[in-house]
Design an enzyme around this catalytic site. Structure first.
Site, PDB file in Angstrom:
ATOM      1  N   TYR A  22       0.687  -1.188   0.105  1.00 53.31           N
ATOM      2  CA  TYR A  22       0.055  -0.248   0.082  1.00 53.31           C
ATOM      3  C   TYR A  22       0.743   1.297   0.037  1.00 53.31           C
ATOM      4  O   TYR A  22       0.270   2.259   0.079  1.00 53.31           O
ATOM      5  CB  TYR A  22      -0.892   0.056   1.163  1.00 53.31           C
ATOM      6  CG  TYR A  22      -2.000  -1.148   1.126  1.00 53.31           C
ATOM      7  CD1 TYR A  22      -2.781  -1.194   0.049  1.00 53.31           C
ATOM      8  CD2 TYR A  22      -1.892  -2.351   2.170  1.00 53.31           C
ATOM      9  CE1 TYR A  22      -3.626  -2.165   0.106  1.00 53.31           C
ATOM     10  CE2 TYR A  22      -2.664  -3.287   2.018  1.00 53.31           C
ATOM     11  CZ  TYR A  22      -3.728  -3.197   0.904  1.00 53.31           C
ATOM     12  OH  TYR A  22      -4.600  -4.278   0.942  1.00 53.31           O
ATOM     13  N   HIS A  78     -14.909  -6.646  -1.756  1.00 53.16           N
ATOM     14  CA  HIS A  78     -15.254  -8.094  -2.153  1.00 53.16           C
ATOM     15  C   HIS A  78     -16.231  -8.750  -1.579  1.00 53.16           C
ATOM     16  O   HIS A  78     -16.531  -9.916  -1.969  1.00 53.16           O
ATOM     17  CB  HIS A  78     -13.947  -8.850  -1.857  1.00 53.16           C
ATOM     18  CG  HIS A  78     -12.662  -7.940  -2.305  1.00 53.16           C
ATOM     19  ND1 HIS A  78     -12.514  -7.343  -3.377  1.00 53.16           N
ATOM     20  CD2 HIS A  78     -11.613  -7.328  -1.347  1.00 53.16           C
ATOM     21  CE1 HIS A  78     -11.370  -6.549  -3.534  1.00 53.16           C
ATOM     22  NE2 HIS A  78     -10.914  -6.727  -2.372  1.00 53.16           N
ATOM     23  N   ASP A  85     -25.829  -2.068  -2.579  1.00 50.22           N
ATOM     24  CA  ASP A  85     -27.129  -1.432  -2.873  1.00 50.22           C
ATOM     25  C   ASP A  85     -27.046  -0.035  -2.487  1.00 50.22           C
ATOM     26  O   ASP A  85     -27.960   0.841  -3.151  1.00 50.22           O
ATOM     27  CB  ASP A  85     -27.964  -2.303  -1.959  1.00 50.22           C
ATOM     28  CG  ASP A  85     -28.028  -3.678  -2.134  1.00 50.22           C
ATOM     29  OD1 ASP A  85     -27.999  -3.886  -3.680  1.00 50.22           O
ATOM     30  OD2 ASP A  85     -28.730  -4.561  -1.411  1.00 50.22           O
ATOM     31  N   HIS A  98      -8.711   1.767  -5.732  1.00 53.22           N
ATOM     32  CA  HIS A  98      -7.821   0.877  -4.979  1.00 53.22           C
ATOM     33  C   HIS A  98      -6.293   1.188  -5.072  1.00 53.22           C
ATOM     34  O   HIS A  98      -5.745   1.469  -6.221  1.00 53.22           O
ATOM     35  CB  HIS A  98      -7.908  -0.660  -5.240  1.00 53.22           C
ATOM     36  CG  HIS A  98      -9.366  -1.096  -5.015  1.00 53.22           C
ATOM     37  ND1 HIS A  98     -10.029  -1.460  -3.712  1.00 53.22           N
ATOM     38  CD2 HIS A  98     -10.483  -1.149  -5.788  1.00 53.22           C
ATOM     39  CE1 HIS A  98     -11.202  -1.518  -3.930  1.00 53.22           C
ATOM     40  NE2 HIS A  98     -11.682  -1.593  -5.283  1.00 53.22           N
TER      41      HIS A  98
HETATM   42  C1  DQA Z   1      -7.444  -2.140  -1.136  1.00 51.59           C
HETATM   43  C2  DQA Z   1      -7.592  -3.422  -1.589  1.00 51.59           C
HETATM   44  C3  DQA Z   1      -8.630  -4.276  -1.010  1.00 51.59           C
HETATM   45  O1  DQA Z   1      -8.383  -5.560  -1.382  1.00 51.59           O
HETATM   46  C4  DQA Z   1      -8.040  -4.387   0.688  1.00 51.59           C
HETATM   47  O2  DQA Z   1      -8.809  -5.123   1.394  1.00 51.59           O
HETATM   48  C5  DQA Z   1      -7.989  -3.154   1.164  1.00 51.59           C
HETATM   49  C6  DQA Z   1      -7.261  -2.070   0.365  1.00 51.59           C
HETATM   50  C7  DQA Z   1      -6.669  -0.895  -1.857  1.00 51.59           C
HETATM   51  O3  DQA Z   1      -6.616   0.231  -1.794  1.00 51.59           O
HETATM   52  O4  DQA Z   1      -5.801  -1.593  -2.604  1.00 51.59           O
HETATM   53  O5  DQA Z   1      -8.265  -2.802   2.417  1.00 51.59           O
HETATM   54  O6  DQA Z   1      -8.978  -1.560  -1.216  1.00 51.59           O
END
Ligand code: DQA
Length: 142
Positions: A22, A78, A85, A98
């Protein structure tokens, strides 16, 4: 233009959470960079770890007539029919963002319950994904 930048669970830990995936940028730094890069936008920033609170924030944005929403739903991406909704029920366009490339990770991250009701998804571009989503919502050229 009024824009909401909404972040879901665990994104309050950005900067220390799995930096290899991240990055090292904190959520506060991402928000400050958006403020600096888009002085004409009127931003509201929110983060919550609870699904219901995120739904309430989406409803409030709708009621307030927000013009667009940048939404990183974190792990709820996910799993959450309820967040899907909520996005489907509101008027403002929502861009799903993401930091990591969810399509290059575990299989379960390849499915987004929200993407079909969002205007689009940006994945894997790090913090710049938020800025690109804002550019889209502002109608700026790419
Ligand atoms: C995320 C990707 C998701 O799969 C993960 O659960 C996150 C961060 C991202 O910013 O890459 O918490 O949303």
């Amino acid at each position: 233009m009024n824009l909401l930048v909404l972040n879901g669970p665990n994104l309050n830990l950005l900067g220390t959470r799995d930096p290899d995936t991240y990055g090292a940028t904190t959520l506060a730094e991402i928000e400050a960079e958006l403020e600096a890069a888009f002085p004409s936008a009127d931003f509201a920033f929110a983060q919550d770890n609870a699904e219901g609170a995120l739904i309430d924030r989406l409803h409030a944005a709708h009621e307030q007539g927000v013009d667009g929403i940048v939404f990183n739903p974190g792990g709820y991406t996910h799993t959450s029919v309820a967040l899907r909704d909520a996005v489907d029920a509101i008027a403002p366009p929502v861009v799903e963002v993401h930091l990591s490339n969810v399509h290059a990770r575990e299989d379960f991250r390849r499915t987004s319950r929200l993407a079909p009701v969002c205007v689009g998804q940006i994945s894997g571009l790090g913090p710049s994904g938020y800025a690109l989503a804002v550019r889209y919502l502002l109608g700026a050229p790419a």
